[in-house]
Design a protein around this motif. Structure first.
Motif, PDB file in Angstrom:
ATOM      1  N   GLU A 159       0.866  -1.183   0.000  1.00 47.54           N
ATOM      2  CA  GLU A 159       0.000   0.000   0.000  1.00 47.54           C
ATOM      3  C   GLU A 159       0.899   1.227   0.000  1.00 47.54           C
ATOM      4  N   ILE A 160       0.805   2.026  -1.038  1.00 52.11           N
ATOM      5  CA  ILE A 160       1.700   3.165  -1.222  1.00 52.11           C
ATOM      6  C   ILE A 160       0.892   4.450  -1.048  1.00 52.11           C
ATOM      7  N   GLU A 161       1.228   5.200  -0.012  1.00 54.30           N
ATOM      8  CA  GLU A 161       0.487   6.414   0.330  1.00 54.30           C
ATOM      9  C   GLU A 161       1.270   7.653  -0.098  1.00 54.30           C
ATOM     10  N   GLY A 162       0.602   8.572  -0.787  1.00 52.75           N
ATOM     11  CA  GLY A 162       1.213   9.840  -1.154  1.00 52.75           C
ATOM     12  C   GLY A 162       0.712  10.961  -0.259  1.00 52.75           C
ATOM     13  N   HIS A 163       1.643  11.775   0.269  1.00 51.40           N
ATOM     14  CA  HIS A 163       1.301  12.880   1.172  1.00 51.40           C
ATOM     15  C   HIS A 163       2.000  14.159   0.716  1.00 51.40           C
ATOM     16  N   THR A 164       1.392  15.296   1.033  1.00 54.87           N
ATOM     17  CA  THR A 164       1.981  16.598   0.691  1.00 54.87           C
ATOM     18  C   THR A 164       1.929  17.517   1.907  1.00 54.87           C
ATOM     19  N   ASP A 165       2.581  18.673   1.786  1.00 57.83           N
ATOM     20  CA  ASP A 165       2.398  19.698   2.813  1.00 57.83           C
ATOM     21  C   ASP A 165       1.121  20.481   2.492  1.00 57.83           C
ATOM     22  N   SER A 166       0.841  21.513   3.260  1.00 63.75           N
ATOM     23  CA  SER A 166      -0.445  22.218   3.118  1.00 63.75           C
ATOM     24  C   SER A 166      -0.403  23.381   2.127  1.00 63.75           C
ATOM     25  N   THR A 167       0.736  23.619   1.500  1.00 65.58           N
ATOM     26  CA  THR A 167       0.777  24.698   0.514  1.00 65.58           C
ATOM     27  C   THR A 167       0.043  24.260  -0.744  1.00 65.58           C
ATOM     28  N   GLY A 168      -0.698  25.173  -1.327  1.00 65.79           N
ATOM     29  CA  GLY A 168      -1.437  24.851  -2.538  1.00 65.79           C
ATOM     30  C   GLY A 168      -2.864  24.430  -2.256  1.00 65.79           C
ATOM     31  N   LEU A 226      -1.042  15.768  -6.472  1.00 62.49           N
ATOM     32  CA  LEU A 226       0.406  15.673  -6.301  1.00 62.49           C
ATOM     33  C   LEU A 226       0.772  14.479  -5.431  1.00 62.49           C
ATOM     34  N   GLY A 227      -0.015  14.243  -4.365  1.00 62.34           N
ATOM     35  CA  GLY A 227       0.239  13.071  -3.524  1.00 62.34           C
ATOM     36  C   GLY A 227       0.111  11.782  -4.305  1.00 62.34           C
ATOM     37  N   GLU A 228      -0.867  11.733  -5.203  1.00 59.92           N
ATOM     38  CA  GLU A 228      -1.046  10.538  -6.021  1.00 59.92           C
ATOM     39  C   GLU A 228       0.117  10.364  -6.992  1.00 59.92           C
ATOM     40  N   GLU A 229       0.589  11.449  -7.564  1.00 60.45           N
ATOM     41  CA  GLU A 229       1.706  11.360  -8.509  1.00 60.45           C
ATOM     42  C   GLU A 229       2.973  10.860  -7.820  1.00 60.45           C
ATOM     43  N   ARG A 230       3.197  11.313  -6.589  1.00 61.62           N
ATOM     44  CA  ARG A 230       4.382  10.843  -5.849  1.00 61.62           C
ATOM     45  C   ARG A 230       4.269   9.352  -5.542  1.00 61.62           C
ATOM     46  N   ALA A 231       3.081   8.916  -5.131  1.00 67.76           N
ATOM     47  CA  ALA A 231       2.879   7.498  -4.850  1.00 67.76           C
ATOM     48  C   ALA A 231       3.025   6.668  -6.128  1.00 67.76           C
ATOM     49  N   MET A 232       2.525   7.200  -7.238  1.00 69.65           N
ATOM     50  CA  MET A 232       2.630   6.486  -8.513  1.00 69.65           C
ATOM     51  C   MET A 232       4.085   6.356  -8.954  1.00 69.65           C
ATOM     52  N   ARG A 244      -0.414  -6.124  -7.105  1.00 71.11           N
ATOM     53  CA  ARG A 244      -0.034  -6.162  -5.690  1.00 71.11           C
ATOM     54  C   ARG A 244       0.329  -4.778  -5.155  1.00 71.11           C
ATOM     55  N   LEU A 245       0.225  -3.765  -6.005  1.00 68.12           N
ATOM     56  CA  LEU A 245       0.616  -2.411  -5.625  1.00 68.12           C
ATOM     57  C   LEU A 245      -0.618  -1.502  -5.608  1.00 68.12           C
ATOM     58  N   ASN A 246      -1.015  -1.104  -4.432  1.00 64.69           N
ATOM     59  CA  ASN A 246      -2.187  -0.248  -4.277  1.00 64.69           C
ATOM     60  C   ASN A 246      -1.745   1.170  -3.943  1.00 64.69           C
ATOM     61  N   VAL A 247      -2.248   2.137  -4.709  1.00 68.65           N
ATOM     62  CA  VAL A 247      -1.853   3.546  -4.537  1.00 68.65           C
ATOM     63  C   VAL A 247      -3.019   4.343  -3.968  1.00 68.65           C
ATOM     64  N   ILE A 248      -2.711   5.183  -2.988  1.00 65.14           N
ATOM     65  CA  ILE A 248      -3.726   6.071  -2.425  1.00 65.14           C
ATOM     66  C   ILE A 248      -3.083   7.411  -2.072  1.00 65.14           C
ATOM     67  N   SER A 249      -3.809   8.496  -2.312  1.00 64.64           N
ATOM     68  CA  SER A 249      -3.306   9.829  -1.989  1.00 64.64           C
ATOM     69  C   SER A 249      -4.122  10.431  -0.855  1.00 64.64           C
ATOM     70  N   TYR A 250      -3.424  10.957   0.143  1.00 58.63           N
ATOM     71  CA  TYR A 250      -4.080  11.668   1.240  1.00 58.63           C
ATOM     72  C   TYR A 250      -3.868  13.175   1.132  1.00 58.63           C
ATOM     73  N   GLY A 251      -3.132  13.597   0.112  1.00 60.11           N
ATOM     74  CA  GLY A 251      -2.879  15.028  -0.033  1.00 60.11           C
ATOM     75  C   GLY A 251      -2.244  15.595   1.227  1.00 60.11           C
ATOM     76  N   SER A 252      -2.832  16.679   1.737  1.00 62.95           N
ATOM     77  CA  SER A 252      -2.290  17.321   2.947  1.00 62.95           C
ATOM     78  C   SER A 252      -3.105  16.984   4.193  1.00 62.95           C
ATOM     79  N   VAL A 290       6.240   9.794   0.974  1.00 59.98           N
ATOM     80  CA  VAL A 290       5.536   8.603   0.485  1.00 59.98           C
ATOM     81  C   VAL A 290       5.762   7.508   1.518  1.00 59.98           C
ATOM     82  N   VAL A 291       4.694   6.862   1.917  1.00 60.39           N
ATOM     83  CA  VAL A 291       4.768   5.781   2.902  1.00 60.39           C
ATOM     84  C   VAL A 291       4.432   4.462   2.184  1.00 60.39           C
ATOM     85  N   ILE A 292       5.352   3.496   2.309  1.00 62.19           N
ATOM     86  CA  ILE A 292       5.142   2.171   1.723  1.00 62.19           C
ATOM     87  C   ILE A 292       4.833   1.210   2.872  1.00 62.19           C
ATOM     88  N   LYS A 293       3.652   0.626   2.826  1.00 61.44           N
ATOM     89  CA  LYS A 293       3.270  -0.393   3.815  1.00 61.44           C
ATOM     90  C   LYS A 293       3.291  -1.754   3.142  1.00 61.44           C
TER      91      LYS A 293
END
Length: 212
Positions: free
Chosen positions: A140-149, A157-163, A179-187, A206-209
Motif C-alpha cells: 500500500e503506497i500512500e502519497g502525502h503533501t504539505d499544506s501549501t497549494g 500531487l500526492g497521487e503522482e508521488r505514490a505512482m 499487488r501495488l495499491n496507490v492512495i493519496s491523502y494530499g495534505s 511517500v509511505v510504503i506499507k
C-alpha cells in the motif's frame, strides 16, 4: 255615544302596542338564533384551525425526526465504510513493515513527484529481504503533501508521488501492479504542523506499507 267611543279607541291603542311588542320580540328572537348559529360556526372554525395546527406541528416534528434519522444513517454508513476499509486491509494480511520516504531521508522538492536516487536506494534496501526470502506481499503506497497549494492540487500531487514509487517497484523489482495499491491523502494527514519549512518537508512524503 261619546262615552262609548273613548274605550274603543283606548282598546285599539292597547292592541296595537301589544302587536308591536310581539313583533319586536319575534325579530329579536330571530336575531339571537342567527347570532347563536354564527357563534357555533365560529367555534367549529376555531376547532378546525386548532386541529390543522396540531397536524402541521406533527408533520414538522416528523420531518425533523426524519432529518435526524438521515444524519444518523449517514454517520453509520461512513463508519461502516471505514470498517470495511480496515477489514479489507486485514484480509490482505498483517503489516510486515513500513518504509517512509520523506525529506529527512530523501528529497521531495516542492511541487515535484520525481523519486530521487536516495529514495530508490531506501526502497531497494527495504525490498531486498522480501525478495531474498522469495515471499509475496501486498504493498500500500500512500502519497502525502504539505499544506501549501489548493486541496485538489495536493490530492493529485500526492497521487503522482505514490505512482512514481509504484512504477519504480514494478519496473525495477518486477512486482506485479495487482499487488501495488496507490492512495493519496494530499495534505490531510500531516506528521508535523506546516508552520516551518522543516516541518513541511517532513509532510512531503511517500509511505510504503508492506502487508503479508
Amino acid at each position: 255615544m261619546r262615552l262609548l267611543v273613548i274605550p274603543v279607541l283606548v282598546a285599539g291603542v292597547a292592541l296595537s302596542g301589544c302587536a308591536k311588542k310581539t313583533y319586536v320580540q319575534r325579530e329579536v328572537g330571530e336575531v339571537n338564533k342567527k347570532v347563536e348559529a354564527v357563534s357555533a360556526e365560529v367555534e367549529k372554525t376555531q376547532a378546525r384551525v386548532q386541529q390543522s395546527e396540531v397536524r402541521i406541528d406533527a408533520v414538522d416534528k416528523s420531518a425533523q425526526a426524519g432529518m435526524a434519522e438521515a444524519r444518523e444513517a449517514k454517520g453509520s454508513a461512513q463508519q461502516a465504510m471505514g470498517k470495511a476499509v480496515e477489514a479489507e486491509k486485514a484480509a490482505k494480511g498483517k503489516l510486515i513493515y513500513t518504509v517512509t520516504l520523506s525529506n529527512d531521508k530523501v528529497t521531495f522538492p516542492v511541487n515535484k513527484a520525481e523519486i530521487s536516487d536516495e529514495a530508490k536506494q531506501i526502497v531497494d534496501e527495504a525490498i531486498a529481504p522480501l525478495k531474498a526470502a522469495n515471499k509475496g506481499g501486498w504493498f500500500e503506497i500512500e502519497g502525502h503533501t504539505d499544506s501549501t497549494g489548493p486541496e485538489a492540487y495536493n490530492q493529485r500531487l500526492g497521487e503522482e508521488r505514490a505512482m512514481a514509487v509504484r512504477d519504480y517497484l514494478a519496473k525495477t523489482h518486477g512486482i506485479a501492479l495487482a499487488r501495488l495499491n496507490v492512495i493519496s491523502y494530499g495534505s490531510t494527514k500531516p506528521v508535523e504542523d506546516n508552520k516551518t519549512k522543516e516541518n513541511r518537508a517532513q509532510n512531503r512524503r511517500v509511505v510504503i506499507k508492506v502487508l503479508e
